[in-house]
Design a protein around this motif. Structure first.
Motif, PDB file in Angstrom:
ATOM      1  N   ALA A   1      34.996  34.987  27.867  1.00 53.04           N
ATOM      2  CA  ALA A   1      35.934  34.212  28.517  1.00 53.04           C
ATOM      3  C   ALA A   1      36.618  34.641  29.859  1.00 53.04           C
ATOM      4  CB  ALA A   1      37.184  33.929  27.454  1.00 53.04           C
ATOM      5  N   ILE A   2      35.648  34.921  30.840  1.00 56.44           N
ATOM      6  CA  ILE A   2      36.026  35.685  32.021  1.00 56.44           C
ATOM      7  C   ILE A   2      36.305  34.587  33.028  1.00 56.44           C
ATOM      8  CG2 ILE A   2      35.094  37.965  31.268  1.00 56.44           C
ATOM      9  CD1 ILE A   2      33.051  37.128  33.354  1.00 56.44           C
ATOM     10  N   GLY A   3      36.729  33.593  32.812  1.00 58.65           N
ATOM     11  CA  GLY A   3      36.572  32.480  33.798  1.00 58.65           C
ATOM     12  C   GLY A   3      35.594  31.579  34.146  1.00 58.65           C
TER      13      GLY A   3
ATOM     14  N   GLY B   1      39.365  26.702  43.214  1.00 62.15           N
ATOM     15  CA  GLY B   1      38.737  27.700  42.233  1.00 62.15           C
ATOM     16  C   GLY B   1      39.265  27.281  40.875  1.00 62.15           C
ATOM     17  N   PRO B   2      39.021  28.005  39.769  1.00 60.27           N
ATOM     18  CA  PRO B   2      39.299  27.512  38.420  1.00 60.27           C
ATOM     19  C   PRO B   2      40.468  28.369  38.096  1.00 60.27           C
ATOM     20  CG  PRO B   2      37.454  29.122  38.316  1.00 60.27           C
ATOM     21  CD  PRO B   2      37.842  28.957  39.821  1.00 60.27           C
ATOM     22  N   VAL B   3      41.730  28.401  38.721  1.00 66.60           N
ATOM     23  CA  VAL B   3      43.094  28.910  38.148  1.00 66.60           C
ATOM     24  C   VAL B   3      44.104  27.809  38.361  1.00 66.60           C
ATOM     25  CG1 VAL B   3      42.248  31.382  38.792  1.00 66.60           C
ATOM     26  CG2 VAL B   3      43.246  29.881  40.635  1.00 66.60           C
ATOM     27  N   GLY B   4      44.972  28.016  37.389  1.00 65.38           N
ATOM     28  CA  GLY B   4      46.203  27.226  37.562  1.00 65.38           C
ATOM     29  C   GLY B   4      46.388  26.124  36.337  1.00 65.38           C
TER      30      GLY B   4
HETATM   31  P1  NAP Z   1      41.773  33.277  33.837  1.00 63.23           P
HETATM   32  O1  NAP Z   1      43.150  32.981  33.703  1.00 63.23           O
HETATM   33  O2  NAP Z   1      41.258  33.607  35.099  1.00 63.23           O
HETATM   34  O3  NAP Z   1      41.227  34.668  33.018  1.00 63.23           O
HETATM   35  C1  NAP Z   1      40.168  35.330  33.063  1.00 63.23           C
HETATM   36  C2  NAP Z   1      40.312  36.611  32.383  1.00 63.23           C
HETATM   37  O4  NAP Z   1      38.860  37.369  32.440  1.00 63.23           O
HETATM   38  C3  NAP Z   1      41.154  37.706  33.045  1.00 63.23           C
HETATM   39  O5  NAP Z   1      41.959  38.351  31.971  1.00 63.23           O
HETATM   40  C4  NAP Z   1      40.379  38.425  33.721  1.00 63.23           C
HETATM   41  O6  NAP Z   1      40.600  39.798  33.841  1.00 63.23           O
HETATM   42  C5  NAP Z   1      39.071  38.710  32.894  1.00 63.23           C
HETATM   43  N1  NAP Z   1      37.840  38.927  33.794  1.00 63.23           N
HETATM   44  C6  NAP Z   1      37.301  38.304  34.581  1.00 63.23           C
HETATM   45  N2  NAP Z   1      36.051  39.073  34.777  1.00 63.23           N
HETATM   46  C7  NAP Z   1      36.049  40.062  34.147  1.00 63.23           C
HETATM   47  C8  NAP Z   1      35.016  40.960  33.909  1.00 63.23           C
HETATM   48  N3  NAP Z   1      34.078  41.250  34.612  1.00 63.23           N
HETATM   49  N4  NAP Z   1      35.024  41.858  32.537  1.00 63.23           N
HETATM   50  C9  NAP Z   1      36.328  41.828  31.932  1.00 63.23           C
HETATM   51  N5  NAP Z   1      37.252  40.686  32.039  1.00 63.23           N
HETATM   52  C10 NAP Z   1      37.134  39.978  33.117  1.00 63.23           C
HETATM   53  O7  NAP Z   1      40.670  32.324  33.246  1.00 63.23           O
HETATM   54  P2  NAP Z   1      40.662  31.170  32.104  1.00 63.23           P
HETATM   55  O8  NAP Z   1      41.204  32.047  30.899  1.00 63.23           O
HETATM   56  O9  NAP Z   1      39.147  30.755  32.084  1.00 63.23           O
HETATM   57  O10 NAP Z   1      41.594  30.198  32.572  1.00 63.23           O
HETATM   58  C11 NAP Z   1      41.388  29.224  33.649  1.00 63.23           C
HETATM   59  C12 NAP Z   1      42.612  28.495  33.939  1.00 63.23           C
HETATM   60  O11 NAP Z   1      42.960  27.349  33.059  1.00 63.23           O
HETATM   61  C13 NAP Z   1      43.962  29.270  33.954  1.00 63.23           C
HETATM   62  O12 NAP Z   1      44.619  29.072  34.863  1.00 63.23           O
HETATM   63  C14 NAP Z   1      44.568  28.889  32.405  1.00 63.23           C
HETATM   64  O13 NAP Z   1      45.944  28.955  32.485  1.00 63.23           O
HETATM   65  C15 NAP Z   1      44.151  27.664  32.255  1.00 63.23           C
HETATM   66  N6  NAP Z   1      44.116  27.065  30.863  1.00 63.23           N
HETATM   67  C16 NAP Z   1      45.216  26.916  30.218  1.00 63.23           C
HETATM   68  C17 NAP Z   1      45.491  26.581  28.945  1.00 63.23           C
HETATM   69  C18 NAP Z   1      46.592  26.357  28.370  1.00 63.23           C
HETATM   70  O14 NAP Z   1      46.738  26.067  27.101  1.00 63.23           O
HETATM   71  N7  NAP Z   1      47.693  26.348  28.924  1.00 63.23           N
HETATM   72  C19 NAP Z   1      44.248  26.792  28.236  1.00 63.23           C
HETATM   73  C20 NAP Z   1      43.090  27.086  28.822  1.00 63.23           C
HETATM   74  C21 NAP Z   1      42.859  27.193  30.157  1.00 63.23           C
HETATM   75  P3  NAP Z   1      41.200  40.297  35.339  1.00 63.23           P
HETATM   76  O15 NAP Z   1      42.657  39.682  35.639  1.00 63.23           O
HETATM   77  O16 NAP Z   1      41.315  41.759  35.116  1.00 63.23           O
HETATM   78  O17 NAP Z   1      40.243  39.690  36.393  1.00 63.23           O
END
Ligand code: NAP
Length: 457
Positions: A321-323, A368-371
């Motif tokens: 679940a790394i993005g 990009g997929p953040v926020g």
């Molecule tokens: P994210 O917030 O960008 O988190 C990705 C995680 O993966 C980070 O901890 C990152 O660590 C880690 N990561 C990235 N590359 C890695 C690697 N090569 N090895 C190990 N770890 C790695 O992405 P997301 O969880 O997919 O969420 C996407 C967006 O959707 C976010 O803005 C999130 O808040 C939102 N969302 C919200 C909800 C809700 O319930 N409110 C639910 C789902 C999603 P580093 O920081 O070290 O890079």
């Protein structure tokens, strides 16, 4: 002589619907006496990520659909579902029907992770699992829960990582109050997970998840949250992160509360481990048998470096679940590194940085997929402001009559769905939920053919 501004939006998730809302509420430049918007989506249903990304046990976030429904019932906005951009309709064709086209296609697949073992049985991407439990029509209806997979690793500490860990650690019965379809309930009953280990490659002050989602983990009576102590020696970069953002401080406080808490003896445990960088998924006979991590240490700036010490964790499944990452769009440029349509804050630009007339981007495909979902509103406002500034210079659509779009889709035998069709499917799903042996607000229909048939009936 004035005319209506015609805009096509590709993507009916929150980004696309907010863009339509802002457009229809904006003052128009001279020369326009109204705006009409068509939103196209490859799903037969609107609402994108809210329907197929938000976890089923997050009804509060799904409530956003109510606001999106109000927008979509505006008679100047039409919905064309089950229309796959790039296959059913191309950019050049859309440009015949619209003065401007806005891409709001989001991010639908997992960012790649370059470590050995990804192809083993029991190694999964988060996006596929989320699509499965959210009942998306395009993924397999069976999830391959291994009967022996009692220990599971989740890589990444964003909100998606927490969603995955929570769904894996909850019992299937706890999810019976949600909209999950029958096959997902039956599938989840086969999930044998007792210990779900979530791995962060950095420290507690660098996590990406949000405080409310972290607190919520402990709301299930069947789950103990166990935070492991490694990584809690904060460096200057971590102190700075905690001082700079209230939410980051809150997250660290919640983590420290978990750290200090004795487990209650609940049958399932979510473990959170810091400073563990995944380097290999270990396998035997083609199946996952473990995860190897390199222990990291904070380097003073909030980043980490490897220590050369490795740990093997006996797990039988690994979820990454790394993005997310966006799909490139046929006929449009793509920034591979950022995974977005190259743009200058709204206009899509070509490889030389020149704006492509009448083509815009908003939401995750733009930045990009953040926020969180709310962030897409300000994003859409920026894009639509640019579009309206450009409007007087945009070439008018050659086929400006609204029926031209229906004619085109019918001519290609595309079984498109409409807003009225969605209302039928919506009523059908609500009725399924009400009449279920476990009555609830809705039960989702999953098969694409069935969704289309109900919508077009
Ligand atoms: P994210 O917030 O960008 O988190 C990705 C995680 O993966 C980070 O901890 C990152 O660590 C880690 N990561 C990235 N590359 C890695 C690697 N090569 N090895 C190990 N770890 C790695 O992405 P997301 O969880 O997919 O969420 C996407 C967006 O959707 C976010 O803005 C999130 O808040 C939102 N969302 C919200 C909800 C809700 O319930 N409110 C639910 C789902 C999603 P580093 O920081 O070290 O890079």
């Amino acid at each position: 002589m004035s005319r209506k501004l015609r805009v096509g939006i590709v993507g009916a998730g929150p980004a696309g619907v907010y863009a339509a809302d802002i457009l229809t509420k904006s003052d128009l430049p001279d020369g326009f006496d109204g705006v009409v918007v068509d939103i196209l989506d490859r799903d037969p249903t609107p609402f994108g990520l809210i329907r197929y990304g938000v976890a089923p046990d997050h009804p509060r976030i799904k409530e956003i659909i109510k606001a999106l429904k109000r927008v979509m019932s505006n008679e100047d906005i039409r919905f064309f579902g089950n229309v796959n951009f790039g296959v059913d309709v191309k950019l050049t064709e859309l440009q015949q029907f619209y003065d401007a086209v806005v891409f709001a296609t989001g991010a639908r697949r997992d960012r790649s992770l370059n470590i050995p073992g990804l192809d083993l049985d029991g190694s999964y991407g988060a996006a596929d699992f989320v699509y499965w439990y959210d009942g998306h029509p395009d993924v397999s209806r069976e999830w391959d829960f291994q009967p022996h997979a009692e220990s599971i690793a989740v890589l990444g500490v964003g909100n998606v990582g927490l969603d995955i860990a929570r769904i894996l650690a909850k019992t299937a019965d706890e999810l019976l109050v949600t909209e999950i379809p029958d096959n997902v309930y039956e599938g989840l009953k086969k999930n044998a997970a007792k210990d779900v280990h979530v791995f962060a490659r950095r420290g507690p002050a660098q996590v990406k998840f949000t405080p409310m989602e972290l607190r919520e983990l402990s709301h299930s009576p069947t789950i103990d949250v166990i935070v492991h102590p490694e990584g809690f020696e904060f460096d200057e970069g971590s102190m700075e992160a905690i001082r700079a953002a209230k939410s980051q401080k809150l997250v660290v406080d919640v983590l420290q509360n978990y750290l200090a808490k004795e487990p209650s003896g609940a049958p399932h445990r979510i473990h959170i481990h810091f400073c563990q960088n995944p380097v290999e998924i270990l396998g035997e006979d083609g199946k996952v048998v473990g995860l190897r991590t390199e222990v990291t240490e904070l380097d003073g700036t909030g980043n980490v470096r490897g220590t050369g010490e490795f740990k093997d964790w006996p797990v039988q499944a690994v979820y990454r679940a790394i993005g997310y990452y966006s799909d490139p769009l046929p006929g449009l440029p793509f920034d591979e590194a950022a995974g977005v349509l190259p743009n200058d804050g709204g206009h899509v630009v070509d490889i030389d940085g020149a704006a492509i007339p009448g083509v815009y981007a908003t939401g995750w495909i733009k930045r990009g997929p953040v926020g969180l979902i709310g962030h897409t509103k300000s994003d859409a406002a920026e894009t639509i402001r640019m579009l309206l500034e450009d409007a007087p210079t945009l070439a008018a659509a050659e086929q400006a009559e609204p029926e031209a779009v229906d004619r085109y889709l019918d001519g290609r035998s595309i079984e498109f769905t409409t807003w009225e069709g969605w209302e039928k499917l919506d009523a059908h799903e609500v009725a399924l939920g009400e009449s279920d042996a476990h009555p609830r607000e809705r039960k989702k229909v999953v098969e694409r053919d069935e969704m289309v048939a109900i919508s077009r009936a």
